[in-house]
Design an enzyme around this catalytic site. Structure first.
Site, mmCIF file in Angstrom:
data_model
loop_
_atom_site.group_PDB
_atom_site.id
_atom_site.type_symbol
_atom_site.label_atom_id
_atom_site.label_comp_id
_atom_site.label_asym_id
_atom_site.label_seq_id
_atom_site.Cartn_x
_atom_site.Cartn_y
_atom_site.Cartn_z
ATOM 1 C CB THR A 42 -8.547 -24.432 -6.276
ATOM 2 O OG1 THR A 42 -9.896 -24.087 -5.986
ATOM 3 C CG2 THR A 42 -7.658 -23.234 -6.042
ATOM 4 C CB CYS A 43 -4.954 -28.117 -7.018
ATOM 5 S SG CYS A 43 -3.267 -28.684 -7.213
ATOM 6 C CB CYS A 48 -0.798 -26.503 -6.883
ATOM 7 S SG CYS A 48 -2.157 -26.905 -5.806
ATOM 8 C CE LYS A 51 2.278 -22.604 -6.198
ATOM 9 N NZ LYS A 51 1.822 -22.701 -4.852
ATOM 10 C CB ALA A 115 -24.922 -29.594 -7.422
ATOM 11 N N GLY A 177 0.033 -11.465 3.462
ATOM 12 C CA GLY A 177 1.360 -11.926 3.894
ATOM 13 C C GLY A 177 1.459 -13.435 3.919
ATOM 14 C CE1 TYR A 179 -0.085 -21.682 -1.130
ATOM 15 C CE2 TYR A 179 -1.309 -21.387 0.908
ATOM 16 C CZ TYR A 179 -1.222 -21.899 -0.363
ATOM 17 O OH TYR A 179 -2.254 -22.625 -0.889
ATOM 18 C CB ILE A 180 -1.562 -17.144 -2.149
ATOM 19 C CG1 ILE A 180 -1.999 -18.614 -2.049
ATOM 20 C CG2 ILE A 180 -2.005 -16.546 -3.479
ATOM 21 C CD1 ILE A 180 -3.495 -18.865 -2.084
ATOM 22 C CD GLU A 183 3.346 -20.266 -3.283
ATOM 23 O OE1 GLU A 183 3.808 -21.305 -2.813
ATOM 24 O OE2 GLU A 183 2.203 -20.206 -3.783
ATOM 25 N NE ARG A 200 -4.598 -8.384 8.988
ATOM 26 C CZ ARG A 200 -5.675 -9.145 9.046
ATOM 27 N NH1 ARG A 200 -6.854 -8.573 9.009
ATOM 28 N NH2 ARG A 200 -5.611 -10.451 9.129
ATOM 29 C CG ASP A 304 -9.006 -25.785 0.294
ATOM 30 O OD1 ASP A 304 -8.305 -26.684 0.798
ATOM 31 O OD2 ASP A 304 -8.559 -24.951 -0.517
ATOM 32 C CB THR A 312 -3.514 -30.215 -3.611
ATOM 33 O OG1 THR A 312 -4.002 -28.989 -4.137
ATOM 34 C CG2 THR A 312 -3.842 -31.345 -4.564
ATOM 35 C CB ALA A 342 6.961 -26.669 -0.734
ATOM 36 C CG HIS A 437 30.525 -33.513 -0.644
ATOM 37 N ND1 HIS A 437 30.326 -32.326 0.027
ATOM 38 C CD2 HIS A 437 31.672 -33.366 -1.365
ATOM 39 C CE1 HIS A 437 31.319 -31.497 -0.269
ATOM 40 N NE2 HIS A 437 32.145 -32.097 -1.105
ATOM 41 C CD GLU A 442 27.609 -31.852 1.756
ATOM 42 O OE1 GLU A 442 28.372 -32.670 2.287
ATOM 43 O OE2 GLU A 442 27.860 -31.302 0.661
HETATM 44 P P1 FAD Z 1 -11.089 -27.325 -4.985
HETATM 45 O O1 FAD Z 1 -9.928 -27.915 -5.654
HETATM 46 O O2 FAD Z 1 -11.137 -25.851 -4.854
HETATM 47 O O3 FAD Z 1 -12.373 -27.830 -5.777
HETATM 48 C C1 FAD Z 1 -13.654 -27.373 -5.484
HETATM 49 C C2 FAD Z 1 -14.450 -27.417 -6.763
HETATM 50 O O4 FAD Z 1 -15.826 -27.273 -6.446
HETATM 51 C C3 FAD Z 1 -14.116 -26.278 -7.718
HETATM 52 O O5 FAD Z 1 -13.802 -26.811 -8.986
HETATM 53 C C4 FAD Z 1 -15.390 -25.447 -7.769
HETATM 54 O O6 FAD Z 1 -15.603 -24.856 -9.037
HETATM 55 C C5 FAD Z 1 -16.434 -26.487 -7.452
HETATM 56 N N1 FAD Z 1 -17.679 -25.968 -6.871
HETATM 57 C C6 FAD Z 1 -17.821 -25.091 -5.858
HETATM 58 N N2 FAD Z 1 -19.127 -24.941 -5.555
HETATM 59 C C7 FAD Z 1 -19.814 -25.742 -6.413
HETATM 60 C C8 FAD Z 1 -21.194 -26.017 -6.588
HETATM 61 N N3 FAD Z 1 -22.120 -25.462 -5.791
HETATM 62 N N4 FAD Z 1 -21.558 -26.896 -7.558
HETATM 63 C C9 FAD Z 1 -20.624 -27.479 -8.367
HETATM 64 N N5 FAD Z 1 -19.304 -27.236 -8.227
HETATM 65 C C10 FAD Z 1 -18.900 -26.388 -7.255
HETATM 66 N N6 FAD Z 1 -2.064 -26.478 -2.357
HETATM 67 C C11 FAD Z 1 -0.944 -27.227 -2.338
HETATM 68 O O7 FAD Z 1 -0.956 -28.330 -1.778
HETATM 69 N N7 FAD Z 1 0.216 -26.798 -2.925
HETATM 70 C C12 FAD Z 1 0.288 -25.607 -3.570
HETATM 71 O O8 FAD Z 1 1.341 -25.248 -4.094
HETATM 72 C C13 FAD Z 1 -0.874 -24.812 -3.622
HETATM 73 N N8 FAD Z 1 -0.865 -23.630 -4.278
HETATM 74 C C14 FAD Z 1 -2.001 -22.899 -4.373
HETATM 75 C C15 FAD Z 1 -1.957 -21.697 -5.053
HETATM 76 C C16 FAD Z 1 -3.086 -20.920 -5.157
HETATM 77 C C17 FAD Z 1 -3.020 -19.622 -5.924
HETATM 78 C C18 FAD Z 1 -4.292 -21.358 -4.561
HETATM 79 C C19 FAD Z 1 -5.530 -20.521 -4.662
HETATM 80 C C20 FAD Z 1 -4.351 -22.549 -3.856
HETATM 81 C C21 FAD Z 1 -3.213 -23.320 -3.750
HETATM 82 N N9 FAD Z 1 -3.197 -24.530 -3.057
HETATM 83 C C22 FAD Z 1 -2.051 -25.273 -2.987
HETATM 84 C C23 FAD Z 1 -4.404 -24.997 -2.328
HETATM 85 C C24 FAD Z 1 -5.149 -26.062 -3.131
HETATM 86 O O9 FAD Z 1 -5.457 -25.564 -4.405
HETATM 87 C C25 FAD Z 1 -6.405 -26.452 -2.382
HETATM 88 O O10 FAD Z 1 -6.089 -26.839 -1.078
HETATM 89 C C26 FAD Z 1 -7.130 -27.612 -3.068
HETATM 90 O O11 FAD Z 1 -7.450 -27.308 -4.392
HETATM 91 C C27 FAD Z 1 -8.401 -27.968 -2.279
HETATM 92 O O12 FAD Z 1 -9.116 -28.981 -2.951
HETATM 93 P P2 FAD Z 1 -10.685 -29.108 -2.749
HETATM 94 O O13 FAD Z 1 -11.070 -30.374 -3.416
HETATM 95 O O14 FAD Z 1 -11.043 -28.905 -1.354
HETATM 96 O O15 FAD Z 1 -11.304 -27.871 -3.525
#
Ligand code: FAD
Length: 453
Positions: A42-43, A48, A51, A115, A177, A179-180, A183, A200, A304, A312, A342, A437, A442
């Site tokens: 996701t990140c 992240c 975005k 998987a 409401g 952070y996403i 942003e 909400r 997550d 992340t 942030a 400064h 500061e």
């Molecule tokens: P993920 O990075 O989501 O990775 C999970 C992976 O598993 C994915 O690639 C998915 O395709 C794969 N997957 C799922 N099920 C299966 C399966 N059954 N078999 C094979 N693959 C599978 N965090 C920050 O710290 N700073 C930010 O600014 C920030 N901005 C964000 C903005 C947005 C729009 C979003 C949606 C999230 C943001 N985040 C941010 C949150 C951050 O992206 C997540 O906390 C982070 O990616 C979590 O990592 P993860 O490894 O748990 O999961």
């Protein structure tokens, strides 16, 4: 290795899974990592990174305006959404390849398919292949929550689609409401889209310090974003090439797009966790202990999907700690307290530690120091924007419990404040530190008067 195909099978090549897989492989484990979509998670792919690139893009409109006060005359400027998306996609492709290279360089095998868990030591691939592993790590992340009970929900986009819109709408309704939501409201508004935020709660950004929430809402409104609090979407209908969004208070909006930013849910659906007897929390996250071990000793989960702190750096730290613990011979627990964070809203938020409300619940005497001022840049730009800084201090020990900032570069400041607050700095340490400064930061070391309200 003891009769299994792998020592570790990681499901999900996102922030947590990739880190865990790489470190475990470096410890000599035979590792496979399965990914159903794109390596990086996701990140990198739809969180992240894209975005923040969009945030940069959306700030230029104000930069061009502000430049005039500094003597610049900007001739007609224009913006092309298609080139932004194309350039962003190129950068995401580069990162995606780098992630793949890093995994392979570490010696982990990448399996590009879905998987699921078949039993405590077996995973089933989408192709039908079954593989066994001594340990399985569930690192499947989370997915946008869509209120499917809502008539017309299928007409809405989520953050996933927002990164790939064919064209910018002239108006967008963003529901949520968190952070996403805020942003993306800043992104769309900065890119010239009329933006309505429907939330909400009684204010945006539940869980953040109230002063920061109110300050940000005020600044967003100054930028022309319409924020409707204590409002719910009741219906969405198609209208021309856009939508018509009805609220429960009877208000109706026509818009080119409606976007749900209504939270994220752990990716456990169809994952087969029940086949192995893995317990879930009431929020449908994988239930884990302080070492990220699930209720099944051979199955761990990080990031997550465990719904602890969904960021992340936290997923990465949890993945690393897992690999250290299980394959590195040293037990490592992740400390989830005092995580600096942030919000790339406009203006930005940087925060660490307790809010004023949280501090008052846990401490007998709480001192507040706060200041709101016009950032120096805006003395010449003429922009009507203020910056807010707030320190929450334990009145008995003088320890700084929380720092909250809303204004330019607040996220950068939060990283350093995170170290300071973690080390247990006192307000007197802030006071004894020489100011840099002229900076906005500061103000943090020159706050002398307690806020008396
Ligand atoms: P993920 O990075 O989501 O990775 C999970 C992976 O598993 C994915 O690639 C998915 O395709 C794969 N997957 C799922 N099920 C299966 C399966 N059954 N078999 C094979 N693959 C599978 N965090 C920050 O710290 N700073 C930010 O600014 C920030 N901005 C964000 C903005 C947005 C729009 C979003 C949606 C999230 C943001 N985040 C941010 C949150 C951050 O992206 C997540 O906390 C982070 O990616 C979590 O990592 P993860 O490894 O748990 O999961």
């Amino acid at each position: 290795m003891s009769g299994f195909d792998y020592d570790l099978f990681v499901i999900g090549a996102g922030s947590g899974g990739v880190r865990a897989g790489r470190i475990a492989a470096r410890y000599g484990a035979k590792v496979a990592v399965a990914e159903e979509y794109r390596v990086g998670g996701t990140c990198v792919i739809r969180g992240c990174v894209p975005k923040k690139l969009f945030v940069y893009a959306s700030k230029f409109a104000e930069e061009f305006e502000d430049a005039v006060g500094f003597g610049w005359a900007s001739e007609k400027v224009s913006f092309d959404w298609a080139s932004l998306v194309e350039n962003k996609d190129r950068e995401i492709d580069r990162l995606n390849k780098a992630y793949i290279r890093n995994l392979e360089a570490a010696g982990a095998e990448l399996i590009q398919e879905r998987a699921t868990v078949a039993d405590p030591h077996t995973v089933l691939l989408a192709s039908g292949r079954k593989l066994t592993a001594l340990y399985i790590l569930v690192a499947t992340g989370a997915t946008p929550f869509v209120p499917r009970h809502l008539p017309g929900h299928e007409l809405a986009i989520t953050s996933n689609e927002a990164f790939h819109l064919e064209r910018l709408p002239s108006r967008i309704v963003i529901v949520g409401g968190g952070y996403i939501a805020v942003e993306f409201a800043g992104i769309f508004s900065g890119l010239g889209v009329e933006t309505v935020l429907v939330c909400r709660g009684e204010q945006i950004l539940r869980g953040f310090d109230d002063d920061i929430r109110n300050h940000l809402a005020g600044e967003m409104k100054k930028k022309g974003i319409e924020i409707r609090t204590q409002a719910n979407v009741a219906s969405i209908e198609r209208s021309g090439d856009g939508v018509r969004v009805g609220l429960n208070d009877g208000a109706r909006f026509g818009a080119g797009q409606v976007m749900f930013a209504t939270g994220r849910i752990p990716n456990v659906l169809g994952l087969g966790l029940e086949n192995a007897g893995v317990e879930l929390t009431p929020h449908m996250a994988v239930k884990v202990d302080s070492l990220s071990r699930s209720s099944v000793p051979s199955i761990y989960a990080v990031g997550d999907v465990t719904n602890r702190v969904n960021l992340t750096p936290v997923a990465i730290r949890e993945g690393h700690a897992f690999a250290d613990t299980v394959f590195g011979g040293k037990e490592v627990k992740v400390d989830h307290a005092l995580i600096p964070t942030a919000v790339f809203s406009q203006p930005e938020i940087g925060t660490v530690g307790l809010t004023e409300v949280q501090a008052r619940q846990g401490y007998r005497a709480v001192d507040i120091y706060k200041t709101s001022f016009r950032p120096m840049k805006h003395t010449l730009s003429g922009r009507d924007e203020r910056m807010l800084m707030k320190l929450v201090v334990d009145g008995e020990s003088d320890r700084v419990l929380g720092c909250h900032i809303c204004g330019p570069d607040a996220g950068e400041m939060a990283q350093l404040l995170g170290i300071v607050v973690r080390m247990g700095a006192k307000k007197s340490d802030f006071d004894a530190t020489m100011a840099v400064h002229p900076t906005a930061a500061e103000e943090l070391v020159t706050l002398r008067e307690k806020w008396t309200g």
